[in-house]
Design a protein around this motif. Structure first.
Motif, PDB file in Angstrom:
ATOM      1  N   TYR A  39       0.816  -1.218   0.000  1.00 48.04           N
ATOM      2  CA  TYR A  39       0.000   0.000   0.000  1.00 48.04           C
ATOM      3  C   TYR A  39       0.853   1.273   0.000  1.00 48.04           C
ATOM      4  O   TYR A  39       0.312   2.384   0.027  1.00 48.04           O
ATOM      5  N   SER A 101      -5.840   2.530  11.984  1.00 45.97           N
ATOM      6  CA  SER A 101      -7.056   2.811  12.759  1.00 45.97           C
ATOM      7  C   SER A 101      -7.730   1.519  13.207  1.00 45.97           C
ATOM      8  O   SER A 101      -8.363   1.472  14.262  1.00 45.97           O
ATOM      9  N   MET A 102      -7.587   0.454  12.430  1.00 48.67           N
ATOM     10  CA  MET A 102      -8.187  -0.819  12.874  1.00 48.67           C
ATOM     11  C   MET A 102      -7.461  -1.360  14.116  1.00 48.67           C
ATOM     12  O   MET A 102      -8.097  -1.804  15.071  1.00 48.67           O
ATOM     13  N   ASN A 135      -2.737  -7.012  12.382  1.00 45.22           N
ATOM     14  CA  ASN A 135      -3.046  -5.580  12.496  1.00 45.22           C
ATOM     15  C   ASN A 135      -3.524  -5.291  13.915  1.00 45.22           C
ATOM     16  O   ASN A 135      -4.707  -5.034  14.159  1.00 45.22           O
ATOM     17  N   CYS A 223     -11.698  -2.048   9.100  1.00 43.19           N
ATOM     18  CA  CYS A 223     -10.773  -1.137   8.423  1.00 43.19           C
ATOM     19  C   CYS A 223     -11.588  -0.055   7.741  1.00 43.19           C
ATOM     20  O   CYS A 223     -12.461  -0.351   6.916  1.00 43.19           O
ATOM     21  N   VAL A 225     -10.758   1.927   5.502  1.00 39.39           N
ATOM     22  CA  VAL A 225     -10.513   2.003   4.055  1.00 39.39           C
ATOM     23  C   VAL A 225     -11.379   0.955   3.343  1.00 39.39           C
ATOM     24  O   VAL A 225     -12.137   1.268   2.422  1.00 39.39           O
ATOM     25  N   THR A 315      -2.708   6.571   6.649  1.00 36.41           N
ATOM     26  CA  THR A 315      -1.525   6.375   7.495  1.00 36.41           C
ATOM     27  C   THR A 315      -0.389   5.717   6.700  1.00 36.41           C
ATOM     28  O   THR A 315       0.776   6.049   6.887  1.00 36.41           O
TER      29      THR A 315
END
Ligand code: 13P
Ligand code: SF4
Length: 361
Positions: A39, A101-102, A135, A223, A225, A315
């Motif tokens: 990513y 954020s997750m 994650n 997530c 996203v 991020t």
């Protein structure tokens, strides 16, 4: 890293920064290894010595003896690399504010509270295998290490969950509800054997009976996203481009994954596209930088982004050439810079959970 040094780098033309990265990287040779997640933006990704999904990058970190690792990714990835490397290896995250954020949706206190609440309904240490998606913070990986659980990635979640159910009758899966749910459905676990745990609510918002019946307790995280993809996007794409194959990351919702032709980690999505014959058409539901890269690399295979909206991980985007150059300068000057170092006791327990995953292959 001082903000003055970064300010000075931002004042330089981007082409100069790129040239400086190129020559400093060559000068440092095998003193440094640059790991890059799929990513990452192109200007940074091109400098990765090894690129991959979370599984491949953690395997790489476990195998390398290079003294300095610059992790172009997010915080939990650098923590994982630090846990899996020797104490004298330095893992740096170019921008320390590159979080996930997750991963922030479950913390150690909340998971400990959940485990405690479960004791009023069952004996979690005898009946529940905790499985954390990679994650997550090192603290949650340590929780799994301490309580007989393991880590998983989007590339091996089913394998780890099969192991988890072999150990104990139930799994508590955190922090991504969707990866847990999509993997369990793919394994044939019926919906009525899953419950969602909402942190902050008594028994996570469930009755004692529902928890006793459940084989899978899914933490209510996601997530931001991947939740932007909707099943209607697949329907529109199929209408506009007959014959198109929809590929989705398992962090997408159940409905999006059910409407897809293939569900897999970033590495698996890449392999799917690479191995398809020329002329194949794809709509892909994962982060934009990866989809754009695939589009450029495969001009003979038309590729669309599944959503009409831009879904980028802000991020992941924080790591820019200026931060990468500053990290390389730190290595050159023997400064620890933005080193990510997990406290020894946490790392020791987290390593147990990570090793269980790596041992599963
Ligand atoms: P993978 O690259 O492991 O599929 O994970 C995607 C992701 O969201 C990383 O944060
Ligand atoms: Fe976290 Fe989602 Fe970004 Fe991956 S894409 S790092 S899960 S916020």
């Amino acid at each position: 890293m001082s903000s003055k040094r970064l300010e000075a780098l931002y004042a330089r033309a981007e082409s100069e920064v790129i040239d400086a990265i190129t020559s400093l990287r060559a000068e440092l040779g095998d003193r440094v290894l640059i790991l890059g997640h799929h990513y990452q933006r192109e200007e940074v990704f091109r400098f990765a010595d090894v690129s991959g999904d979370s599984l491949k990058l953690s395997q790489q970190a476990a195998a390398t003896h290079v003294p300095n690792i610059i992790f172009c990714g997010v915080h939990f990835m650098a923590e994982t690399a630090d846990i899996l490397t020797a104490d004298d290896q330095c893992v740096m995250l170019p921008d320390p504010a590159a979080g996930c954020s997750m991963a922030d949706m479950a913390d150690g206190a909340q998971v400990a509270e959940c485990w405690q609440q479960l004791t009023s309904v069952m004996d979690p240490d005898a009946q529940v295998t905790p499985v954390t998606y990679i994650n997550s913070t090192a603290e949650l990986k340590a929780f799994c290490g301490e309580h007989g659980g393991a880590v998983c990635t989007s590339g091996n979640a089913e394998r780890v969950m099969r192991w988890g159910w072999g150990e104990r009758e139930k799994i508590l899966f955190f922090p991504d509800r969707h990866l847990g749910e999509n993997s369990a459905l793919a394994m044939g676990i019926p919906e009525n054997e899953m419950v969602v745990w909402r942190p902050g609510e008594p028994l996570g918002g469930n009755s004692s009976e529902a928890l006793q019946r459940a084989r899978l307790i899914l933490w209510d995280g996601f997530c931001s996203v991947h939740q932007l993809f909707q099943p209607e996007h697949s329907a529109t794409m199929r209408q506009q481009h007959p014959g198109i194959a929809v590929l989705a990351h398992p962090e997408c919702s159940r409905e999006v994954c059910e409407a897809a032709d293939f569900v897999g980690s970033t590495e698996m999505i890449i392999r799917y596209v690479v191995e398809a014959p020329a002329g194949s058409q794809f709509a892909i539901a994962t982060e934009l930088n990866l989809v754009n890269r695939l589009r450029l690399q495969h001009p003979d295979k038309p590729i669309w982004f599944l959503s009409p909206m831009v879904c980028m991980c802000s991020t992941m985007f924080r790591t820019d050439p200026q931060h990468l150059l500053a990290a390389l300068q730190d290595v050159a000057a023997d400064r620890s810079g933005n080193r990510v170092q997990v406290p020894t006791a946490v790392a020791a327990l987290a390593r147990i959970a990570l090793q269980r995953m790596l041992d599963l292959g």
